[in-house]
Scaffold this active site. Sequence first.
Site: not given
Ligand code: 13P
Length: 281
Positions: A82, A104, A178, A209, A231
Amino acid sequence: MSLVGMKDLLSRAEKGKYAVGSFSIANMEMIMGAIKAGEELKSPMILQIAEVRLNHTPLCLIGPMMIAAAKNAKVPVSVHLDHGITIERIKEALEIGFTSVMIDGSKHTLKENMKLTKEVISEAKKYNADVEAEIGRVGGSEDGSENLSALCTGVNEAKEFYAQTSVDALAVAIGNAHGVYLEKPELNFDILDKINKSVEVPLVLHGGTGISEDDFRKCISLGIRKINIATATFASVEENVRRLYEQSQKVDYFELHQAEIEGAYLNVKRHMLIFGSQNKA
Ligand code: 13P
């Protein structure tokens, strides 16, 4: 043995009109909890880790473990890097056997982002791996170290980006961010709908999240096929461990281990049910 490619999982999700959860993990217990949820619900899934998290969790250790977990799972599992930032890390993940990587390039201009994405696509091709890119900018940052303001993805930008790169999955920015949302997220469904109608690529929603069940479902109805959750799973593990310590003063190490697995399992399962991926393995 079911390590599978991301593109394959997402094209099946497109046919079935559901989304595949891409769950961030940081240790073996989180991997075990996520796989347990997928196997129980017969759900396909993606296990992921972001480049910034590798400071805590070395890629050379967690990467082979993610691959082994996927190969041993009874459901299809993809293994994804990721928010890849550097070509070195991306190559390292591909060498370990990750089935997809994200580049990214959202901080760069569209032109530079396309150039970078094409470079990663040609690298990933050597490993038969898939690539996700991001245009516009999702707010916050993966590890909370930056507070970037969100920039909605432009429809024409998305068309041009896809025409130039033919990337396998495209992360869009529609007011999502995020980490923990300080205010209720207001997603721009109109832009999502337009992008979905303009480009034939599986769309990705980051910042899962804190998004409501209704908003998740609406996003899925408008073409979101991969949803990233990080998260909420970390929080669920922490809460489950805290509950264990509240219940007893003295905790055996293996109870702690089990509480972490359960914490990850509970959150992953909850999201798979919302995303409609159960019984799609
Ligand atoms: P969250 O931490 O808001 O769930 O986002 C996860 C995310 O997009 C990881 O790339």
